[in-house]
Design an enzyme around this catalytic site. Structure first.
Site, PDB file in Angstrom:
ATOM      1  N   GLU A 117       0.777  -1.117  -0.212  1.00  0.00           N
ATOM      2  CA  GLU A 117       0.055  -0.164   0.225  1.00  0.00           C
ATOM      3  C   GLU A 117       0.807   1.246  -0.048  1.00  0.00           C
ATOM      4  O   GLU A 117       1.100   1.738   1.033  1.00  0.00           O
ATOM      5  CB  GLU A 117      -1.068  -0.034   1.157  1.00  0.00           C
ATOM      6  CG  GLU A 117      -2.063  -0.988   1.300  1.00  0.00           C
ATOM      7  CD  GLU A 117      -1.791  -2.232   1.462  1.00  0.00           C
ATOM      8  OE1 GLU A 117      -2.489  -3.331   1.099  1.00  0.00           O
ATOM      9  OE2 GLU A 117      -0.697  -2.464   2.295  1.00  0.00           O
ATOM     10  N   SER A 118       1.326   1.483  -1.129  1.00  0.00           N
ATOM     11  CA  SER A 118       1.971   2.806  -1.413  1.00  0.00           C
ATOM     12  C   SER A 118       3.606   2.872  -1.173  1.00  0.00           C
ATOM     13  O   SER A 118       4.193   1.850  -1.588  1.00  0.00           O
ATOM     14  CB  SER A 118       1.484   4.007  -0.766  1.00  0.00           C
ATOM     15  OG  SER A 118       0.015   4.053  -1.130  1.00  0.00           O
TER      16      SER A 118
ATOM     17  N   CYS B  89      -1.987   3.765   1.778  1.00  0.00           N
ATOM     18  CA  CYS B  89      -3.477   3.908   1.173  1.00  0.00           C
ATOM     19  C   CYS B  89      -4.366   3.014   1.845  1.00  0.00           C
ATOM     20  O   CYS B  89      -3.684   2.165   2.703  1.00  0.00           O
ATOM     21  CB  CYS B  89      -3.524   3.755   0.013  1.00  0.00           C
ATOM     22  SG  CYS B  89      -2.779   2.556  -0.875  1.00  0.00           S
TER      23      CYS B  89
ATOM     24  N   SER C 133       1.836   1.614  -8.414  1.00  0.00           N
ATOM     25  CA  SER C 133       2.898   2.198  -7.650  1.00  0.00           C
ATOM     26  C   SER C 133       4.357   2.309  -8.329  1.00  0.00           C
ATOM     27  O   SER C 133       4.681   1.424  -8.851  1.00  0.00           O
ATOM     28  CB  SER C 133       2.832   1.429  -6.428  1.00  0.00           C
ATOM     29  OG  SER C 133       1.760   1.635  -5.553  1.00  0.00           O
TER      30      SER C 133
ATOM     31  N   HIS D 223       1.029   7.012  -7.074  1.00  0.00           N
ATOM     32  CA  HIS D 223       0.342   5.922  -6.761  1.00  0.00           C
ATOM     33  C   HIS D 223      -0.998   6.209  -7.299  1.00  0.00           C
ATOM     34  O   HIS D 223      -1.689   7.114  -7.283  1.00  0.00           O
ATOM     35  CB  HIS D 223       0.238   5.547  -5.139  1.00  0.00           C
ATOM     36  CG  HIS D 223       1.483   5.616  -4.507  1.00  0.00           C
ATOM     37  ND1 HIS D 223       2.163   4.422  -4.410  1.00  0.00           N
ATOM     38  CD2 HIS D 223       2.169   6.553  -3.935  1.00  0.00           C
ATOM     39  CE1 HIS D 223       3.196   4.676  -4.009  1.00  0.00           C
ATOM     40  NE2 HIS D 223       3.416   5.945  -3.560  1.00  0.00           N
TER      41      HIS D 223
END
Length: 422
Positions: free
Chosen positions: A135-136, A150, A315, A331
């Site tokens: 996540e990022s 995120c 990403s 992202h």
């Protein structure tokens, strides 16, 4: 007008006591199958479902971020990131042998468990380690730690462990500056504690640090605003009405803050035609998505580490070859119902107006937020080209809101743009 939300003082400026870390449950993000190899000496790890226990009263939730399910079983993913940036120092000023990059990989993975995400790949140069996450992203330099995540991640929950690791492995004993920011969530009811509201986030940070200030930029009674919490426990007392040239640039003695600036462009309601490159059935590899979309041309001379998620999502981290410590990160959540793209860089520009124009043209948002931080020692301006205007102007966009904020050792500019005609 800046809306202060919270300024509680509960602790001293020293490191808060570390909270014991106990493992508990997580869900990872969109399917992330590790890449085989690439030309950037990336170190991949498998993304697995693990079950960490989170400190700081985080609510346990077993939920795949890739399938954030609403009550009506509609697929949703929260692309809006939570951005945590922490600068470290020492009270005695003796930082020459201190370096956050000494924190072992195993300990970084433990920090990521607190956040509920995992490391996918890594790139490094002499100044910076960059990590693409499930996540990022995460960036670590000698004394700055940046974490951008995120979904339903919980970055604030890693603070006790991060501070402990900074002391044990890197040799720092003081947080000099901390910034926490995010745009308002599209689906805040799907977040977990301590991220269910900005008031909750600010309250948690107040428990760690004295003198923190929480702000809302934009209109908090409408759909779009941007939140910021900032605190500088490792600096002299802030005097907001002092002349800018009289404000201190250092914490004590020989410790000086290097000049820096950060531009963020947060984009909503993206052009579906431009978003198609970030679906794996159209672009099977991240390299194709990067090239076909034009991401590789936004800032030249970047070493790019990119990742295409399955079935969609993208990403990338970029490390600048010619600017020490320079980075770029993007992202992308391409689903049309909740499309979102974030762009961030600290690379100084001759024309920020031109860079923002290239970014906006690449992704085609109906609306975007621009934020620009610059240190006092740096003095960079976002408005240098547009005369009496305080932010760049674009023929296809109306500036709906502009705000400026004087922070300790920094100036901040915020603007909200809507496409015209809508």
């Amino acid at each position: 007008m800046i809306s202060p939300l919270s300024c509680l003082a509960q602790d001293s400026g020293d490191f808060p006591a570390a909270v014991p870390v106990v493992p508990k449950a997580i869900g990872n993000g969109k399917s992330a199958t590790p890449p085989a190899t690439n030309q950037y000496s990336v170190t991949p790890t498998s993304v697995r479902v693990t079950v960490p226990l989170l400190p700081c009263s985080c609510i346990a939730m077993s939920q795949s971020l890739a399938t954030m399910i609403a009550d009506n079983n509609t697929h949703f993913f929260e692309g809006v990131e939570k951005l945590l940036e922490v600068w470290f120092t020492r009270k005695d000023g003796m930082t020459s042998n201190c370096d956050l990059r000494k924190i072992p990989r195993s300990q970084l993975e433990a920090i990521m468990q607190e956040v509920k995400c995992e490391i996918i790949s890594t790139t490094s140069n002499d100044e910076l380690d960059a990590y693409v996450l499930s996540e990022s992203s995460m960036f670590i330099s000698a004394r700055r730690f940046i974490l951008k995540t995120c979904g339903t991640t919980t970055p604030l929950c890693c603070l006790p462990l991060l501070i402990s690791m900074a002391k044990e492995y890197a040799g720092y004993d003081t947080v000099q500056d901390l910034f926490y920011s995010r745009k308002n969530f599209k689906r805040p009811e799907l977040q977990v504690s301590p991220h269910r509201s900005f008031e909750e986030e600010a309250s948690m940070l107040d428990q760690f640090f004295a003198g923190g200030r929480a702000y809302c930029m934009g209109s908090f009674n409408r759909a779009d605003c941007w939140y910021l919490y900032t605190v500088s426990p490792g600096r002299p007392r802030y005097l907001p009405n002092a002349a800018r040239h009289n404000l201190p640039h250092s914490w004590v003695g020989k410790v000086h803050r290097e000049p820096d600036q950060t531009l963020e462009v947060l984009m909503m309601d993206l052009d579906p035609e431009k978003m198609k490159w970030f679906w794996k059935d159209i672009c099977p590899t991240a390299a194709e998505a990067t090239k076909n979309s034009g991401i590789d041309r936004l800032i030249p001379d970047m070493v790019i580490d990119d990742y295409q998620f399955d079935p969609c999502g993208y990403s990338m981290n970029g490390l600048m070859r010619t600017v020490p410590g320079g980075y770029m990160t993007i992202h992308i959540t391409p689903e049309s119902e909740f499309s979102y793209v974030s762009f961030e860089t600290n690379v100084p520009q001759k024309s920020y107006k031109d860079l923002i124009a290239r970014v906006v043209a690449t992704f085609g948002p109906k609306q975007f937020v621009m934020t620009f931080f610059t240190s006092l020692k740096n003095g960079k301006k976002i408005d240098i080209e547009d005369g009496d205007y305080s932010v760049p102007q674009y023929i296809d966009y109306d500036v709906v809101d502009v705000q400026t904020c004087r922070l300790q050792a920094y100036d901040l500019t915020y603007a909200l743009y809507n496409r015209f005609p809508s």
